[in-house]
Design a protein around this motif. Structure first.
Motif, PDB file in Angstrom:
ATOM      1  N   LYS A 155      -9.130   5.252  -0.993  1.00  0.00           N
ATOM      2  CA  LYS A 155      -9.034   6.377  -0.063  1.00  0.00           C
ATOM      3  C   LYS A 155      -9.073   5.863   1.363  1.00  0.00           C
ATOM      4  O   LYS A 155      -9.529   4.752   1.641  1.00  0.00           O
ATOM      5  N   ILE A 156      -8.589   6.716   2.266  1.00  0.00           N
ATOM      6  CA  ILE A 156      -8.549   6.376   3.680  1.00  0.00           C
ATOM      7  C   ILE A 156      -9.614   7.178   4.411  1.00  0.00           C
ATOM      8  O   ILE A 156      -9.748   8.377   4.199  1.00  0.00           O
ATOM      9  N   GLU A 157     -10.382   6.492   5.248  1.00  0.00           N
ATOM     10  CA  GLU A 157     -11.357   7.133   6.124  1.00  0.00           C
ATOM     11  C   GLU A 157     -11.154   6.561   7.522  1.00  0.00           C
ATOM     12  O   GLU A 157     -11.598   5.454   7.802  1.00  0.00           O
ATOM     13  N   GLY A 158     -10.434   7.306   8.371  1.00  0.00           N
ATOM     14  CA  GLY A 158     -10.101   6.802   9.702  1.00  0.00           C
ATOM     15  C   GLY A 158      -9.139   5.638   9.576  1.00  0.00           C
ATOM     16  O   GLY A 158      -8.084   5.761   8.965  1.00  0.00           O
ATOM     17  N   ASN A 159      -9.516   4.468  10.138  1.00  0.00           N
ATOM     18  CA  ASN A 159      -8.672   3.286   9.988  1.00  0.00           C
ATOM     19  C   ASN A 159      -9.154   2.374   8.854  1.00  0.00           C
ATOM     20  O   ASN A 159      -8.663   1.266   8.695  1.00  0.00           O
ATOM     21  N   LYS A 160     -10.101   2.861   8.064  1.00  0.00           N
ATOM     22  CA  LYS A 160     -10.619   2.094   6.928  1.00  0.00           C
ATOM     23  C   LYS A 160      -9.911   2.519   5.643  1.00  0.00           C
ATOM     24  O   LYS A 160      -9.662   3.701   5.422  1.00  0.00           O
ATOM     25  N   ILE A 161      -9.620   1.536   4.819  1.00  0.00           N
ATOM     26  CA  ILE A 161      -9.074   1.786   3.482  1.00  0.00           C
ATOM     27  C   ILE A 161     -10.100   1.238   2.500  1.00  0.00           C
ATOM     28  O   ILE A 161     -10.353   0.033   2.448  1.00  0.00           O
ATOM     29  N   ILE A 162     -10.708   2.122   1.749  1.00  0.00           N
ATOM     30  CA  ILE A 162     -11.739   1.740   0.780  1.00  0.00           C
ATOM     31  C   ILE A 162     -11.071   1.667  -0.587  1.00  0.00           C
ATOM     32  O   ILE A 162     -10.564   2.675  -1.090  1.00  0.00           O
ATOM     33  N   VAL A 163     -11.017   0.458  -1.169  1.00  0.00           N
ATOM     34  CA  VAL A 163     -10.257   0.247  -2.397  1.00  0.00           C
ATOM     35  C   VAL A 163     -11.137  -0.246  -3.538  1.00  0.00           C
ATOM     36  O   VAL A 163     -12.139  -0.921  -3.328  1.00  0.00           O
ATOM     37  N   ASP A 164     -10.733   0.140  -4.731  1.00  0.00           N
ATOM     38  CA  ASP A 164     -11.293  -0.392  -5.972  1.00  0.00           C
ATOM     39  C   ASP A 164     -10.185  -1.200  -6.632  1.00  0.00           C
ATOM     40  O   ASP A 164      -9.139  -0.654  -6.993  1.00  0.00           O
ATOM     41  N   LEU A 165     -10.422  -2.519  -6.758  1.00  0.00           N
ATOM     42  CA  LEU A 165      -9.405  -3.427  -7.280  1.00  0.00           C
ATOM     43  C   LEU A 165      -9.691  -3.790  -8.728  1.00  0.00           C
ATOM     44  O   LEU A 165     -10.850  -3.985  -9.115  1.00  0.00           O
ATOM     45  N   THR A 166      -8.626  -3.916  -9.497  1.00  0.00           N
ATOM     46  CA  THR A 166      -8.674  -4.514 -10.824  1.00  0.00           C
ATOM     47  C   THR A 166      -7.889  -5.808 -10.707  1.00  0.00           C
ATOM     48  O   THR A 166      -6.676  -5.796 -10.492  1.00  0.00           O
ATOM     49  N   ILE A 167      -8.592  -6.935 -10.809  1.00  0.00           N
ATOM     50  CA  ILE A 167      -8.013  -8.246 -10.521  1.00  0.00           C
ATOM     51  C   ILE A 167      -7.827  -9.019 -11.820  1.00  0.00           C
ATOM     52  O   ILE A 167      -8.768  -9.184 -12.593  1.00  0.00           O
ATOM     53  N   GLU A 168      -6.609  -9.512 -12.021  1.00  0.00           N
ATOM     54  CA  GLU A 168      -6.323 -10.397 -13.143  1.00  0.00           C
ATOM     55  C   GLU A 168      -6.167 -11.799 -12.586  1.00  0.00           C
ATOM     56  O   GLU A 168      -5.269 -12.074 -11.807  1.00  0.00           O
ATOM     57  N   ILE A 218       0.849  -1.195   0.000  1.00  0.00           N
ATOM     58  CA  ILE A 218       0.000   0.000   0.000  1.00  0.00           C
ATOM     59  C   ILE A 218       0.881   1.241   0.000  1.00  0.00           C
ATOM     60  O   ILE A 218       1.720   1.416   0.886  1.00  0.00           O
ATOM     61  N   HIS A 219       0.665   2.104  -0.980  1.00  0.00           N
ATOM     62  CA  HIS A 219       1.344   3.399  -1.061  1.00  0.00           C
ATOM     63  C   HIS A 219       0.355   4.462  -0.595  1.00  0.00           C
ATOM     64  O   HIS A 219      -0.692   4.647  -1.219  1.00  0.00           O
ATOM     65  N   PHE A 220       0.693   5.134   0.493  1.00  0.00           N
ATOM     66  CA  PHE A 220      -0.147   6.193   1.043  1.00  0.00           C
ATOM     67  C   PHE A 220       0.268   7.509   0.390  1.00  0.00           C
ATOM     68  O   PHE A 220       1.437   7.894   0.444  1.00  0.00           O
ATOM     69  N   GLN A 221      -0.687   8.195  -0.215  1.00  0.00           N
ATOM     70  CA  GLN A 221      -0.404   9.414  -0.955  1.00  0.00           C
ATOM     71  C   GLN A 221      -1.067  10.613  -0.275  1.00  0.00           C
ATOM     72  O   GLN A 221      -1.739  10.469   0.737  1.00  0.00           O
ATOM     73  N   VAL A 222      -0.903  11.770  -0.887  1.00  0.00           N
ATOM     74  CA  VAL A 222      -1.521  12.983  -0.351  1.00  0.00           C
ATOM     75  C   VAL A 222      -3.044  12.894  -0.462  1.00  0.00           C
ATOM     76  O   VAL A 222      -3.584  12.082  -1.217  1.00  0.00           O
ATOM     77  N   ASN A 223      -3.735  13.719   0.300  1.00  0.00           N
ATOM     78  CA  ASN A 223      -5.200  13.798   0.284  1.00  0.00           C
ATOM     79  C   ASN A 223      -5.888  12.481   0.624  1.00  0.00           C
ATOM     80  O   ASN A 223      -6.930  12.155   0.071  1.00  0.00           O
ATOM     81  N   ASN A 224      -5.275  11.693   1.527  1.00  0.00           N
ATOM     82  CA  ASN A 224      -5.866  10.428   1.986  1.00  0.00           C
ATOM     83  C   ASN A 224      -6.123   9.429   0.866  1.00  0.00           C
ATOM     84  O   ASN A 224      -7.051   8.628   0.944  1.00  0.00           O
ATOM     85  N   LYS A 225      -5.304   9.446  -0.157  1.00  0.00           N
ATOM     86  CA  LYS A 225      -5.419   8.497  -1.268  1.00  0.00           C
ATOM     87  C   LYS A 225      -4.420   7.369  -1.078  1.00  0.00           C
ATOM     88  O   LYS A 225      -3.375   7.530  -0.451  1.00  0.00           O
ATOM     89  N   VAL A 226      -4.745   6.201  -1.635  1.00  0.00           N
ATOM     90  CA  VAL A 226      -3.835   5.063  -1.638  1.00  0.00           C
ATOM     91  C   VAL A 226      -3.825   4.425  -3.018  1.00  0.00           C
ATOM     92  O   VAL A 226      -4.765   4.582  -3.802  1.00  0.00           O
ATOM     93  N   LYS A 227      -2.749   3.700  -3.274  1.00  0.00           N
ATOM     94  CA  LYS A 227      -2.673   2.844  -4.458  1.00  0.00           C
ATOM     95  C   LYS A 227      -1.776   1.684  -4.099  1.00  0.00           C
ATOM     96  O   LYS A 227      -1.037   1.738  -3.101  1.00  0.00           O
ATOM     97  N   GLY A 228      -1.823   0.617  -4.867  1.00  0.00           N
ATOM     98  CA  GLY A 228      -0.940  -0.492  -4.553  1.00  0.00           C
ATOM     99  C   GLY A 228      -1.212  -1.731  -5.351  1.00  0.00           C
ATOM    100  O   GLY A 228      -1.922  -1.698  -6.370  1.00  0.00           O
ATOM    101  N   ILE A 229      -0.624  -2.830  -4.869  1.00  0.00           N
ATOM    102  CA  ILE A 229      -0.789  -4.132  -5.511  1.00  0.00           C
ATOM    103  C   ILE A 229      -1.225  -5.160  -4.471  1.00  0.00           C
ATOM    104  O   ILE A 229      -0.974  -4.998  -3.274  1.00  0.00           O
ATOM    105  N   PHE A 230      -1.858  -6.217  -4.947  1.00  0.00           N
ATOM    106  CA  PHE A 230      -2.345  -7.293  -4.095  1.00  0.00           C
ATOM    107  C   PHE A 230      -2.129  -8.597  -4.864  1.00  0.00           C
ATOM    108  O   PHE A 230      -2.811  -8.853  -5.852  1.00  0.00           O
ATOM    109  N   ASP A 231      -1.162  -9.391  -4.419  1.00  0.00           N
ATOM    110  CA  ASP A 231      -0.850 -10.676  -5.063  1.00  0.00           C
ATOM    111  C   ASP A 231      -1.417 -11.813  -4.229  1.00  0.00           C
ATOM    112  O   ASP A 231      -1.245 -11.831  -3.004  1.00  0.00           O
ATOM    113  N   VAL A 232      -2.048 -12.759  -4.896  1.00  0.00           N
ATOM    114  CA  VAL A 232      -2.592 -13.945  -4.223  1.00  0.00           C
ATOM    115  C   VAL A 232      -2.074 -15.179  -4.951  1.00  0.00           C
ATOM    116  O   VAL A 232      -2.141 -15.266  -6.180  1.00  0.00           O
TER     117      VAL A 232
END
Length: 126
Positions: A79-92, A45-59
């Motif tokens: 985005k981050i809201e408190g201790n929650k990270i709300i993500v939109d994933l693109t899964i291959e 998880i890369h934490f960015q400005v304005n409470n934004k995140v991006k990253g990768i998820f390998d399974v």
């Protein structure tokens, strides 16, 4: 009379390198893993400005006893809201691409993904 300015090549490459990598190096990065008998998962998880995140998820799922093996690779933004990270994933996964939204919980050195606990780990080298 026309003036020509010559920039030393080393200065040119320094400036290019600085601007190309400065944004990424300013991101805070946290990594998490899940290791079980049949799963090896990794989240970066890369934490960015304005409470934004991006990253990768390998399974990676491997069940030798059942003769089954599969893996998926995901990129996400969110985005981050408190201790929650709300993500939109693109899964291959297995030649398919899926879109999915999830809410993860970050608590201490743990990441809760769909009620599964991932523990903080060292980030992989690129």
């Amino acid at each position: 009379m026309k003036r020509t300015y010559i920039i030393p090549l080393s200065l040119f490459f320094f400036v290019i390198f600085f601007f190309a990598f400065n944004k990424r190096s300013s991101d805070k990065v946290l990594c998490f893993e899940l290791e079980t008998a049949i799963e090896s998962n990794y989240v970066e998880i890369h934490f960015q400005v304005n409470n934004k995140v991006k990253g990768i998820f390998d399974v990676y799922i491997h069940d030798e006893e059942m003769g089954y093996e599969t893996s998926s690779w995901s990129e996400f933004t969110g985005k981050i809201e408190g201790n929650k990270i709300i993500v939109d994933l693109t899964i291959e996964i297995e030649d398919n691409i899926e879109q999915q939204s999830e809410t993860w919980i970050l608590k201490d050195d743990q990441l809760f993904v769909n009620e599964v606990i991932y523990t903080k780990c060292d980030c992989r080298e690129d």
